[in-house]
Design a protein around this motif. Sequence first.
Motif, PDB file in Angstrom:
ATOM      1  N   THR A 167       0.841  -1.198   0.000  1.00 25.21           N
ATOM      2  CA  THR A 167       0.000   0.000   0.000  1.00 25.21           C
ATOM      3  C   THR A 167       0.878   1.250   0.000  1.00 25.21           C
ATOM      4  OG1 THR A 167      -1.781  -1.110   1.212  1.00 25.21           O
ATOM      5  CG2 THR A 167      -1.741   1.307   1.288  1.00 25.21           C
ATOM      6  N   VAL A 168       0.541   2.194  -0.895  1.00 24.54           N
ATOM      7  CA  VAL A 168       1.184   3.506  -0.850  1.00 24.54           C
ATOM      8  C   VAL A 168       0.390   4.357   0.149  1.00 24.54           C
ATOM      9  CG1 VAL A 168       1.799   5.577  -2.142  1.00 24.54           C
ATOM     10  CG2 VAL A 168       2.018   3.322  -3.219  1.00 24.54           C
ATOM     11  N   ILE A 169       1.046   4.760   1.179  1.00 21.86           N
ATOM     12  CA  ILE A 169       0.351   5.374   2.314  1.00 21.86           C
ATOM     13  C   ILE A 169      -0.133   6.771   1.950  1.00 21.86           C
ATOM     14  CG2 ILE A 169       0.579   6.084   4.734  1.00 21.86           C
ATOM     15  CD1 ILE A 169       2.912   4.028   4.910  1.00 21.86           C
ATOM     16  N   LEU A 188       6.142   9.432   6.049  1.00 25.82           N
ATOM     17  CA  LEU A 188       5.226   8.308   5.873  1.00 25.82           C
ATOM     18  C   LEU A 188       4.397   8.442   4.595  1.00 25.82           C
ATOM     19  CD1 LEU A 188       4.861   5.878   7.740  1.00 25.82           C
ATOM     20  CD2 LEU A 188       2.914   7.052   8.779  1.00 25.82           C
ATOM     21  N   SER A 226       5.009   6.799   1.014  1.00 23.27           N
ATOM     22  CA  SER A 226       5.886   5.633   1.121  1.00 23.27           C
ATOM     23  C   SER A 226       5.069   4.355   0.946  1.00 23.27           C
ATOM     24  CB  SER A 226       6.583   5.617   2.486  1.00 23.27           C
ATOM     25  OG  SER A 226       7.419   6.741   2.630  1.00 23.27           O
ATOM     26  N   LYS A 227       5.771   3.258   0.592  1.00 19.94           N
ATOM     27  CA  LYS A 227       5.098   1.978   0.366  1.00 19.94           C
ATOM     28  C   LYS A 227       5.335   1.063   1.562  1.00 19.94           C
ATOM     29  CE  LYS A 227       5.211   0.274  -3.752  1.00 19.94           C
ATOM     30  NZ  LYS A 227       5.661  -0.421  -5.009  1.00 19.94           N
ATOM     31  N   LEU A 228       4.241   0.482   2.058  1.00 18.74           N
ATOM     32  CA  LEU A 228       4.348  -0.461   3.170  1.00 18.74           C
ATOM     33  C   LEU A 228       5.033  -1.740   2.727  1.00 18.74           C
ATOM     34  CD1 LEU A 228       0.929  -0.453   5.111  1.00 18.74           C
ATOM     35  CD2 LEU A 228       3.175   0.119   6.029  1.00 18.74           C
ATOM     36  N   ASN A 229       5.883  -2.294   3.578  1.00 17.88           N
ATOM     37  CA  ASN A 229       6.519  -3.578   3.270  1.00 17.88           C
ATOM     38  C   ASN A 229       5.957  -4.710   4.124  1.00 17.88           C
ATOM     39  OD1 ASN A 229       7.711  -3.332   5.807  1.00 17.88           O
ATOM     40  ND2 ASN A 229       9.630  -2.493   4.985  1.00 17.88           N
ATOM     41  N   PHE A 275       2.667   2.941  13.454  1.00 15.39           N
ATOM     42  CA  PHE A 275       3.620   2.899  12.349  1.00 15.39           C
ATOM     43  C   PHE A 275       5.046   2.872  12.898  1.00 15.39           C
ATOM     44  CE2 PHE A 275       0.075   4.542   9.798  1.00 15.39           C
ATOM     45  CZ  PHE A 275       0.235   3.806   8.635  1.00 15.39           C
ATOM     46  N   PHE A 329       8.562  -0.308   8.699  1.00  9.53           N
ATOM     47  CA  PHE A 329       7.453  -0.793   7.873  1.00  9.53           C
ATOM     48  C   PHE A 329       7.448  -0.166   6.479  1.00  9.53           C
ATOM     49  CE2 PHE A 329       4.596  -1.550  11.869  1.00  9.53           C
ATOM     50  CZ  PHE A 329       5.478  -2.530  12.291  1.00  9.53           C
ATOM     51  N   ILE A 330       8.374   0.756   6.206  1.00  4.73           N
ATOM     52  CA  ILE A 330       8.353   1.440   4.902  1.00  4.73           C
ATOM     53  C   ILE A 330       9.707   1.324   4.204  1.00  4.73           C
ATOM     54  CG2 ILE A 330       6.539   3.071   5.519  1.00  4.73           C
ATOM     55  CD1 ILE A 330       8.661   5.134   6.145  1.00  4.73           C
TER      56      ILE A 330
END
Length: 332
Positions: free
Chosen positions: A288-290, A312, A315-318, A327, A331-332
């Motif tokens: 997900t792109v936050i 944040l 950024s893309k969640l990993n 958060f 996680f990014i």
Amino acid sequence: MDNSNIHIIAEAGTNHNGNLDKAKELVDIACNAKADSVKFQIIYPWGLYLPGDYEYGHYDIKKVIQIREDGMLKDEEYDELAAYCKEKEIAFTASVFDERGLDLLLKFDPPYVKMASCDLNNIRFLKQVAERGKRMIISTGMSTMQDVEKSLNELAKINFDDIVLLHCVSVYPAFLEKANVGFIKTLKEKFGFPVGYSDHTGNSIAAAMALANGAEWFEKHFTADRTQEGFDHAYAMEEEGMTQYVKDLRDAEKAMIIPDQKISDAERYTRKRARRSLYAAKDLTAGTVISDEDVLIVRPEGIMDADQIDLLIGSKLNTDMKQYQAFSPDFI
């Protein structure tokens, strides 16, 4: 007092009205209030006032001298009074107005000698006191900066510099709007001596402000009963007021302590629950792109502070995240 850098003078003056038992009662009040020293006034009126028959302000001079005579302790009574102060473990001292009073006071090895505002320009007497080697506390009421400077220059000529300057407004009582406590900083910066405040106001507000402006010494008149006859009773504090005055100044001093670190342990505890951090507004999946809609900026303190929001967003969640999970940069 222990752990305090200020000195509070309980100014008894002549509020004993010439009675030794009343003088001891004043010592008790000063002790109960936890003042650092109790100060009396050793006045021999015949050398203080011009003899004659005339109006002295709104007084008749004969009445003034009579009140002063009635308010005197015998010289030998000061022996007992000083001994009582020693027994009660409070420093004893006095304002003196002539060499006789000075000689009497110095018998008791006081921590300082107090010079009233009326003697700021009495340079010959200032020098006599200085030559005796005791710290001198000088009130500066009724004086211009030039008056103060002249007297200090004369004392410097005899190499005397164990001096405390008290800012004083010689009005009884003094109203807050006339207290001029900001002048304390001027006195300190101009002359470089320790400074203080001889306080004739009705509460502790001006004194607390004086403390904030650099005052280290405080003088406050007190009495056992404000209804008694005498010059200083009416505007003096009774025991309850004097006790509160000392407490207020001690508390104000605590409020000015600069800690080793800005945030105390107690404040860190508050921060844990009161600081905003970044949390997932809903369940999120890896990749997900936050966006703003994905983030809550709320209490309590989590992992990422509120000021990291721009790191944040976009950024893309990993990893997957649950709703309301904090958060983390990992996680990014």
